[in-house]
Scaffold this active site. Structure first.
Site, PDB file in Angstrom:
ATOM      1  N   GLU A 265      52.891  39.061  22.975  1.00 37.10           N
ATOM      2  CA  GLU A 265      51.518  38.790  23.365  1.00 37.10           C
ATOM      3  C   GLU A 265      50.897  40.035  23.981  1.00 37.10           C
ATOM      4  OE1 GLU A 265      49.920  36.401  22.213  1.00 37.10           O
ATOM      5  OE2 GLU A 265      50.128  34.565  23.362  1.00 37.10           O
TER       6      GLU A 265
ATOM      7  N   LYS B 113      30.965  32.967  47.334  1.00 40.45           N
ATOM      8  CA  LYS B 113      31.145  34.164  46.502  1.00 40.45           C
ATOM      9  C   LYS B 113      32.237  33.946  45.458  1.00 40.45           C
ATOM     10  CE  LYS B 113      31.022  39.156  47.129  1.00 40.45           C
ATOM     11  NZ  LYS B 113      30.958  40.225  48.141  1.00 40.45           N
ATOM     12  N   ASP B 114      33.335  33.326  45.891  1.00 37.77           N
ATOM     13  CA  ASP B 114      34.411  33.016  44.943  1.00 37.77           C
ATOM     14  C   ASP B 114      33.945  31.992  43.908  1.00 37.77           C
ATOM     15  OD1 ASP B 114      36.243  34.745  46.077  1.00 37.77           O
ATOM     16  OD2 ASP B 114      37.051  33.239  47.440  1.00 37.77           O
TER      17      ASP B 114
ATOM     18  N   HIS C 164      47.871  35.933  55.652  1.00 40.94           N
ATOM     19  CA  HIS C 164      47.190  35.454  56.844  1.00 40.94           C
ATOM     20  C   HIS C 164      47.750  36.057  58.138  1.00 40.94           C
ATOM     21  CE1 HIS C 164      45.219  32.654  54.208  1.00 40.94           C
ATOM     22  NE2 HIS C 164      44.559  32.126  55.208  1.00 40.94           N
TER      23      HIS C 164
ATOM     24  N   SER D 235      43.086  39.966  55.530  1.00 37.84           N
ATOM     25  CA  SER D 235      42.711  40.625  54.274  1.00 37.84           C
ATOM     26  C   SER D 235      42.424  42.102  54.492  1.00 37.84           C
ATOM     27  CB  SER D 235      41.470  39.954  53.677  1.00 37.84           C
ATOM     28  OG  SER D 235      41.715  38.606  53.366  1.00 37.84           O
TER      29      SER D 235
END
Length: 430
Positions: A291, A247-248, A219, A223
């Site tokens: 894994e 959108k998310d 922040h 972004s």
């Protein structure tokens, strides 16, 4: 991020005014993920993966806490309590499958988040700290996932713990004491299981704390975006809510469809069948593998087969850790003034036709037996992996001629029309 056009939080009633004065949590949320947080208007779905990673972290913590209520970290009963969760605890099977597959999906979205950062050079100034904290999060994830893999105390859990902790034994002088300290003895047993369970329970909360720092650091500069051009005016941004929350939300819905398909229809597809056999120190599995999300680094570990000055095993350990630690230096290895790979033709070719195929080969070789041709392929891929970051990337950043950048984010979205770029009204008067 502070923009003069950012919307100010305005309490809507007496209660929110009181809360804003005494404990301004609504203001914090509003400024962090609400309309008070302006973000570039051109973010693609590649920018969804950070939010998705946060969702899966919360999911892992919630399901992990529930599972911990029914699990006993004792080598004599750990396997039995795991089966007890699956068979006798109400919805225990779903909690365990949700947790196990949640770990896989957590790594999937984080890997996508990392590759997006690599392609769009999200590690460049002024976002170096965001990237560095992200690498710390990834290292903590790997430690947490490894310890969680040990807890079911199946065959692959036991032997995976023995092999991975045995890597520290390759370190001269201090290796064996470190290995004994990690295990609490000379082999995985009660002490190791208790330590791994305690740390596996604790580290997700540490990860959550570093994630908060990661978001805080984000922040400050704001972004990044697909063009790599910094925000220049209000027309370059839109409020995070409702544009990117929607959108998310769509991205979350898509990933949850795949996630629940795995949980309900293919719950063991990403696991190993040997882990449904109780741990037996006297019976070594034919093919010990971690894994799937550890496979590329496991391939790098096994790529060293010849003693040269140092033992091959030690070279493998050094290379495995170095393959991640070198990410800390990317902000200074890549000196190109252009961030986005869309405007770097040479970088783009080496990324899509060099780095991505290399990672695919490492994934395949890491899960394959330690035999030819996989050993040779992992050696070639390992050599290129380090060559790409330590040699090719710095050279490209020095000699590459980037393509012309748009003047602003708005120009990249709306075109080069002057009125559109400046946000002027282009509608003819009636």
């Amino acid at each position: 991020m502070s923009f003069p056009w950012a919307r100010e939080y305005q309490p809507s009633n007496g209660f929110t005014r009181f809360l804003d004065e005494k404990l301004p949590l609504p203001r914090l949320v509003y400024n962090a993920v609400g309309a008070g947080y302006p973000v570039p208007r051109n973010l693609s779905y590649f920018w969804n993966f950070g939010v998705l990673a946060g969702f899966f972290l919360v999911l892992q913590i919630v399901t992990g806490v529930v599972l911990a209520m029914h699990y006993a970290a004792n080598a004599q009963v750990a396997f039995a309590t795991t089966e007890h969760i699956m068979r006798n605890v109400n919805w225990g099977w779903m909690m365990r499958y949700a947790h196990a597959n949640g770990a896989s999906f957590f790594f999937i979205v984080v890997y996508m988040h990392i590759f997006r950062g690599l392609f769009y050079s999200s590690y460049k100034a002024p976002r170096e700290m965001i990237w560095l904290l992200g690498v710390v999060i990834f290292l903590l994830m790997m430690a947490t996932a490894f310890m969680g893999y040990v807890l079911p105390w199946g065959q692959m859990s036991f032997w995976g713990a023995k092999v991975i902790t045995g890597l520290f034994g390759a370190i001269p002088l201090i290796g064996e004491p470190i290995q004994i300290w990690l295990l609490g003895g000379f082999a995985p047993d009660n002490a190791a299981l208790n330590r791994f369970f305690s740390l596996h329970f604790l580290l997700p909360f540490v990860i959550a704390g570093v994630v908060i720092l990661h978001i805080w650091a984000l922040h400050i500069p704001g972004s990044s975006n697909p063009t790599g051009v910094e925000v220049k005016s209000e027309s370059d941004t839109v409020p995070f809510h409702p544009y990117y929350t929607a959108k998310d939300g769509f991205g979350l819905g898509v990933i949850l469809l795949a996630y629940f398909a795995m949980v309900f229809f293919l719950p063991n597809a990403l696991g190993h069948p040997d882990n449904y056999i109780e741990a037996n120190p006297l019976s070594t599995p034919a093919h010990i593998v971690p894994e799937w999300y550890f496979w590329p680094f496991y391939a790098i570990l096994r790529a060293f087969t010849v003693d040269f000055i140092l033992p091959a095993k030690l070279w493998g350990v050094i290379a495995m850790f170095a393959s991640i630690l070198l990410w800390f230096f990317l902000p200074w290895l890549d000196k190109s003034p252009v961030r986005s790979g869309h405007y770097r033709p040479l970088f783009r070719k080496f990324f899509w036709f060099g780095l991505i195929p290399t990672m695919i080969v490492l994934f395949i070789c890491g899960g394959a037996p330690a035999e030819e041709p996989y050993v040779m392929l992992s050696q070639i891929a390992t050599a290129y992996y380090f060559l790409h970051f330590l040699v090719i990337l710095p050279i490209i950043s020095s000699v590459e001629k980037p393509e012309p950048l748009p003047y602003s984010i708005t120009e990249a979205v709306l075109g080069s029309d002057k009125k559109a770029v400046l946000g002027e009204n282009t509608t003819p008067a009636v």
